[in-house]
Design a protein around this motif. Structure first.
Motif, PDB file in Angstrom:
ATOM      1  N   VAL A  72       0.848  -1.192   0.000  1.00 33.06           N
ATOM      2  CA  VAL A  72       0.000   0.000   0.000  1.00 33.06           C
ATOM      3  C   VAL A  72       0.887   1.246   0.000  1.00 33.06           C
ATOM      4  CG1 VAL A  72      -1.746   1.344   1.236  1.00 33.06           C
ATOM      5  CG2 VAL A  72      -1.863  -1.163   1.240  1.00 33.06           C
ATOM      6  N   ILE A  73       0.639   2.165  -0.926  1.00 37.80           N
ATOM      7  CA  ILE A  73       1.353   3.444  -0.964  1.00 37.80           C
ATOM      8  C   ILE A  73       0.435   4.526  -0.413  1.00 37.80           C
ATOM      9  CG2 ILE A  73       2.212   5.264  -2.504  1.00 37.80           C
ATOM     10  CD1 ILE A  73       3.547   3.269  -4.179  1.00 37.80           C
ATOM     11  N   LEU A  74       0.956   5.284   0.528  1.00 40.34           N
ATOM     12  CA  LEU A  74       0.192   6.385   1.128  1.00 40.34           C
ATOM     13  C   LEU A  74       0.691   7.707   0.568  1.00 40.34           C
ATOM     14  CD1 LEU A  74       0.383   5.222   4.857  1.00 40.34           C
ATOM     15  CD2 LEU A  74      -1.459   4.776   3.250  1.00 40.34           C
ATOM     16  N   PRO A  75      -0.185   8.696   0.397  1.00 41.47           N
ATOM     17  CA  PRO A  75       0.268  10.014  -0.041  1.00 41.47           C
ATOM     18  C   PRO A  75       1.341  10.554   0.910  1.00 41.47           C
ATOM     19  CG  PRO A  75      -2.132   9.878  -0.114  1.00 41.47           C
ATOM     20  CD  PRO A  75      -1.654   8.648   0.600  1.00 41.47           C
ATOM     21  N   GLY A  76       2.502  10.900   0.365  1.00 41.37           N
ATOM     22  CA  GLY A  76       3.559  11.486   1.187  1.00 41.37           C
ATOM     23  C   GLY A  76       4.448  10.506   1.916  1.00 41.37           C
ATOM     24  N   ASP A  77       4.219   9.186   1.789  1.00 40.68           N
ATOM     25  CA  ASP A  77       5.100   8.231   2.481  1.00 40.68           C
ATOM     26  C   ASP A  77       6.435   8.140   1.732  1.00 40.68           C
ATOM     27  OD1 ASP A  77       4.890   6.488   0.338  1.00 40.68           O
ATOM     28  OD2 ASP A  77       3.743   4.963   1.388  1.00 40.68           O
ATOM     29  N   PRO A  78       7.454   7.483   2.300  1.00 43.24           N
ATOM     30  CA  PRO A  78       8.785   7.466   1.670  1.00 43.24           C
ATOM     31  C   PRO A  78       8.797   6.993   0.218  1.00 43.24           C
ATOM     32  CG  PRO A  78       8.936   6.654   3.904  1.00 43.24           C
ATOM     33  CD  PRO A  78       7.477   6.834   3.630  1.00 43.24           C
ATOM     34  N   VAL A  79       8.009   5.978  -0.100  1.00 45.12           N
ATOM     35  CA  VAL A  79       7.967   5.476  -1.480  1.00 45.12           C
ATOM     36  C   VAL A  79       7.354   6.525  -2.404  1.00 45.12           C
ATOM     37  CG1 VAL A  79       6.958   3.752  -3.026  1.00 45.12           C
ATOM     38  CG2 VAL A  79       7.887   3.042  -0.818  1.00 45.12           C
ATOM     39  N   CYS A  80       6.262   7.136  -1.949  1.00 43.21           N
ATOM     40  CA  CYS A  80       5.587   8.164  -2.745  1.00 43.21           C
ATOM     41  C   CYS A  80       6.525   9.344  -3.009  1.00 43.21           C
ATOM     42  CB  CYS A  80       4.325   8.628  -2.028  1.00 43.21           C
ATOM     43  SG  CYS A  80       3.336   9.792  -2.985  1.00 43.21           S
ATOM     44  N   LYS A  81       7.246   9.770  -1.972  1.00 39.56           N
ATOM     45  CA  LYS A  81       8.170  10.900  -2.116  1.00 39.56           C
ATOM     46  C   LYS A  81       9.294  10.567  -3.100  1.00 39.56           C
ATOM     47  CE  LYS A  81       7.492  13.057   2.418  1.00 39.56           C
ATOM     48  NZ  LYS A  81       8.118  13.343   3.730  1.00 39.56           N
ATOM     49  N   LYS A  82       9.785   9.334  -3.024  1.00 36.76           N
ATOM     50  CA  LYS A  82      10.894   8.930  -3.910  1.00 36.76           C
ATOM     51  C   LYS A  82      10.447   8.919  -5.371  1.00 36.76           C
ATOM     52  CE  LYS A  82      14.482   5.412  -4.459  1.00 36.76           C
ATOM     53  NZ  LYS A  82      15.571   6.394  -4.426  1.00 36.76           N
ATOM     54  N   LEU A  83       9.201   8.537  -5.615  1.00 35.51           N
ATOM     55  CA  LEU A  83       8.687   8.479  -6.976  1.00 35.51           C
ATOM     56  C   LEU A  83       8.331   9.853  -7.532  1.00 35.51           C
ATOM     57  CD1 LEU A  83       6.237   5.420  -6.701  1.00 35.51           C
ATOM     58  CD2 LEU A  83       8.487   5.421  -7.778  1.00 35.51           C
ATOM     59  N   THR A  84       8.029  10.774  -6.637  1.00 30.71           N
ATOM     60  CA  THR A  84       7.455  12.063  -7.054  1.00 30.71           C
ATOM     61  C   THR A  84       8.411  12.940  -7.845  1.00 30.71           C
ATOM     62  OG1 THR A  84       5.911  12.056  -5.186  1.00 30.71           O
ATOM     63  CG2 THR A  84       6.355  14.182  -6.241  1.00 30.71           C
ATOM     64  N   SER A  85       9.678  13.022  -7.456  1.00 33.34           N
ATOM     65  CA  SER A  85      10.600  13.972  -8.093  1.00 33.34           C
ATOM     66  C   SER A  85      10.727  13.738  -9.600  1.00 33.34           C
ATOM     67  CB  SER A  85      11.972  13.914  -7.422  1.00 33.34           C
ATOM     68  OG  SER A  85      12.491  12.596  -7.478  1.00 33.34           O
ATOM     69  N   LYS A  86      11.006  12.506 -10.001  1.00 35.91           N
ATOM     70  CA  LYS A  86      11.132  12.213 -11.437  1.00 35.91           C
ATOM     71  C   LYS A  86       9.787  12.334 -12.148  1.00 35.91           C
ATOM     72  CE  LYS A  86      15.213   9.222 -11.322  1.00 35.91           C
ATOM     73  NZ  LYS A  86      15.754   7.886 -11.654  1.00 35.91           N
ATOM     74  N   TYR A  87       8.727  12.002 -11.430  1.00 37.91           N
ATOM     75  CA  TYR A  87       7.377  12.095 -12.002  1.00 37.91           C
ATOM     76  C   TYR A  87       7.033  13.544 -12.336  1.00 37.91           C
ATOM     77  CZ  TYR A  87       2.259  12.508 -11.754  1.00 37.91           C
ATOM     78  OH  TYR A  87       0.942  12.833 -11.991  1.00 37.91           O
ATOM     79  N   VAL A  88       7.332  14.462 -11.439  1.00 36.01           N
ATOM     80  CA  VAL A  88       7.037  15.880 -11.659  1.00 36.01           C
ATOM     81  C   VAL A  88       7.801  16.397 -12.888  1.00 36.01           C
ATOM     82  CG1 VAL A  88       7.344  18.212 -10.727  1.00 36.01           C
ATOM     83  CG2 VAL A  88       6.449  16.392  -9.270  1.00 36.01           C
ATOM     84  N   VAL A  89       9.062  16.016 -12.994  1.00 30.88           N
ATOM     85  CA  VAL A  89       9.868  16.426 -14.155  1.00 30.88           C
ATOM     86  C   VAL A  89       9.251  15.902 -15.451  1.00 30.88           C
ATOM     87  CG1 VAL A  89      12.098  16.176 -15.307  1.00 30.88           C
ATOM     88  CG2 VAL A  89      12.009  16.587 -12.846  1.00 30.88           C
ATOM     89  N   ALA A  90       8.855  14.632 -15.440  1.00 22.54           N
ATOM     90  CA  ALA A  90       8.268  14.011 -16.637  1.00 22.54           C
ATOM     91  C   ALA A  90       6.955  14.683 -17.023  1.00 22.54           C
ATOM     92  CB  ALA A  90       8.043  12.523 -16.403  1.00 22.54           C
ATOM     93  N   GLU A  91       6.141  15.009 -16.022  1.00 26.36           N
ATOM     94  CA  GLU A  91       4.855  15.636 -16.299  1.00 26.36           C
ATOM     95  C   GLU A  91       5.027  17.034 -16.878  1.00 26.36           C
ATOM     96  OE1 GLU A  91       1.460  14.278 -15.815  1.00 26.36           O
ATOM     97  OE2 GLU A  91       2.889  12.682 -16.123  1.00 26.36           O
ATOM     98  N   LYS A  92       6.003  17.768 -16.404  1.00 30.67           N
ATOM     99  CA  LYS A  92       6.259  19.116 -16.942  1.00 30.67           C
ATOM    100  C   LYS A  92       6.707  19.040 -18.395  1.00 30.67           C
ATOM    101  CE  LYS A  92       7.298  21.519 -12.606  1.00 30.67           C
ATOM    102  NZ  LYS A  92       8.352  22.158 -11.778  1.00 30.67           N
TER     103      LYS A  92
END
Length: 522
Positions: A72-92
């Motif tokens: 289970v991934i929770l908003p803001g948990d360590p796994v979510c945070k690790k995935l977010t940085s590259k995801y934000v770049v890709a979305e932009k």
């Protein structure tokens, strides 16, 4: 534009812990899948929550050291945070990509503006020569037309003789209507102008006029010439282009719809554009053939289009060439290792993946060509069904194609080697290594023949498995899999003969038996 992230827990649902909080909303699952893709995971961007997605989440939790690993991934948990940085770049990067969009039948084509202009240029390059040939046919027909007209107007005596002869043989023949000639010339001129200006819409309009008006003029004049002096067969026949699949496609290409996407990754836009270009160029080639008078069927044309698009899609996926190195090699080792271990259980534990790597890196040009062709055919099936495959689906298909090639290529050869080595190692042990050790240790012939035979069986029983394994280890630690079965067997044999540990163990067993017999003899 705000970047969407997951708003609620996503993962495996349950009745306790984080699993109880899981919502698995469609939008959150899509976002999570995109987050994973942006971080290099080969999961489809669309779809609901499934076992594969759950396994990826557990793997990420394990890597991050999270306990419990509940999937289970929770908003803001360590796994979510690790995935977010590259995801934000890709979305932009994926925002506001402009594409030229059009449809041919049920197939949607998308091209970047630059590729669209390049495709038009390629199209004109392919159709200019055959179109000029069509124009020259009009000119040739006009030359014949002028000849008869001159005869009728200037050489009255000959003209009257021809008319009288025609009346006597087949009845009166009317000279072709000059209105049709004028229309044909107008169509020809418009066609020439469209080629000069590289105006695709004008070309399509001109070709429609050319096909109708030029055919009317040429047909009527051919019939006239045929009746007059039997020369009509030399005049160009009907042109049938505008009802073809190729021409319809070019007409649609002439009026694309410009669309701006709010989310289209640059790599996907690039691949979609190059794939569409391949399809249009294939149609342009067929149009050129049609204009030149060659036979092109709708089924054949569409088949070539789907193949050309599939080939371009595969080439875009692999960078134009299959190369087993880097991340692709690592992934294939993970895929092939377990499969080879299962198919060939005699390969020592832990050696299958590296052996597989050496084997696929040794693929020759023909093998790579066969893999590429099988991959293109598989992708072509998706395109014909109107479902362009995702990168993850192409990866999976590629894995299956390579696995089939590897297992098929290794099967016969390794099977022969295994059978040969299973017999050969016993011969070497029984008739070479043991006799040599007996000669060295029992030079005084302390042991009787019966004692020697019992001892040989004892040594064979104890060392046979070790000897067999030594040969396998020697082979699969270095071999590429492209050697012959006899070469592999020779490699195993040489390794066994040079292995001092086996020789020493045989000698120790014989020496112990000799000492025992000497002691009992006293």
């Amino acid at each position: 534009m705000a970047i969407k992230t997951i708003n609620a827990p996503v993962g495996k649902q349950g009745k306790s812990g984080n699993a109880k909080l899981v919502k698995n909303s469609a939008s959150d699952i899509v976002v999570l899948r995109r987050m994973l893709v942006a971080n290099g995971h080969t999961v489809p961007e669309e779809g609901g929550f499934d076992a594969k997605l759950g396994a990826v989440i557990i793997g990420l939790q394990k890597k991050a050291g999270i306990k419990p690993q509940d999937g289970v991934i929770l908003p803001g948990d360590p796994v979510c945070k690790k995935l977010t940085s590259k995801y934000v770049v890709a979305e932009k990067q994926a925002s506001n990509v402009k594409m030229m969009t059009f449809k041919i039948g049920s197939t949607k084509y998308e091209m970047s503006p630059a590729d669209y202009e390049a495709a038009k240029a390629t199209l004109f390059k392919k159709i200019t020569a055959p179109t000029q040939k069509l124009i020259s046919q009009v000119d040739m027909t006009m030359g014949r037309y002028q000849f008869y007209l001159d005869t009728a107007m200037v050489k009255e005596g000959i003209a009257m003789a021809m008319v009288q002869a025609s009346i006597m043989t087949i009845g009166r023949i009317d000279f072709p209507d000059d209105k049709k000639m004028i229309k044909a010339l107008d169509a020809k001129n418009t066609l020439e102008r469209s080629l000069r200006s590289k105006d695709l819409a004008l070309y399509c309009k001109a070709m429609r006029t050319a096909e109708r008006d030029i055919n009317d003029f040429v047909d009527e004049f051919r019939n006239y010439a045929q009746k007059m002096d039997r020369s009509g067969k030399a005049i160009q026949g009907n042109l049938k282009v505008v009802n073809s699949v190729a021409f319809t496609a070019v007409e649609i290409l002439a009026v694309p719809v410009v669309m701006t996407y709010t989310r289209l990754p640059p790599d996907k836009a690039y691949l979609a554009s190059k794939t569409a270009v391949a399809g249009v160029e294939s149609l342009a080639t067929d149009l050129g053939k049609l204009v030149a008078g060659q036979k092109v069927t709708a089924q054949g044309s569409l088949g070539r289009v789907s193949y050309a698009m599939a080939k371009e899609l595969v080439f875009g996926w692999c960078g134009g060439k299959i190369q087993f190195k880097g991340t692709m090699l690592t992934r294939m080792m993970k895929v092939l290792g377990p499969a080879i271990t299962k198919a060939f259980p005699f390969i020592p534990k832990g050696m299958a993946a590296n052996f597989a790597a050496r084997y696929i890196q040794g693929f020759g040009e023909e093998s790579l060509k066969a893999v590429m062709e099988a991959l293109v055919k598989g992708v072509e099936g998706w395109l014909k069904a109107g479902k362009p495959p995702s990168k993850a689906e192409i990866n999976k298909l590629f894995d299956e194609v390579v696995m089939k090639a590897v297992l098929g290529g290794l099967g016969n050869n390794l099977g022969k080697f295994n059978s040969a080595w299973a017999a050969k190692n016993q011969v070497i042990l029984r008739h070479k290594m043991i006799p040599m050790a007996l000669k060295k240790i029992d030079s005084d012939t302390v042991l009787s023949d019966s004692q020697r035979e019992i001892l040989i069986k004892k040594v064979m029983s104890k060392l046979q498995g070790t000897v067999l394994s030594k040969g396998y280890t020697a082979v699969f630690s270095e071999a590429t899999g492209h050697e012959s079965a006899s070469a592999l067997t020779a490699k195993a044999e040489n390794a066994l003969k040079s292995d001092r540990s086996i020789t020493a163990e045989i000698e120790d067993m014989i020496e112990a038996e000799v000492k025992l017999q000497k002691k009992s003899g006293k």
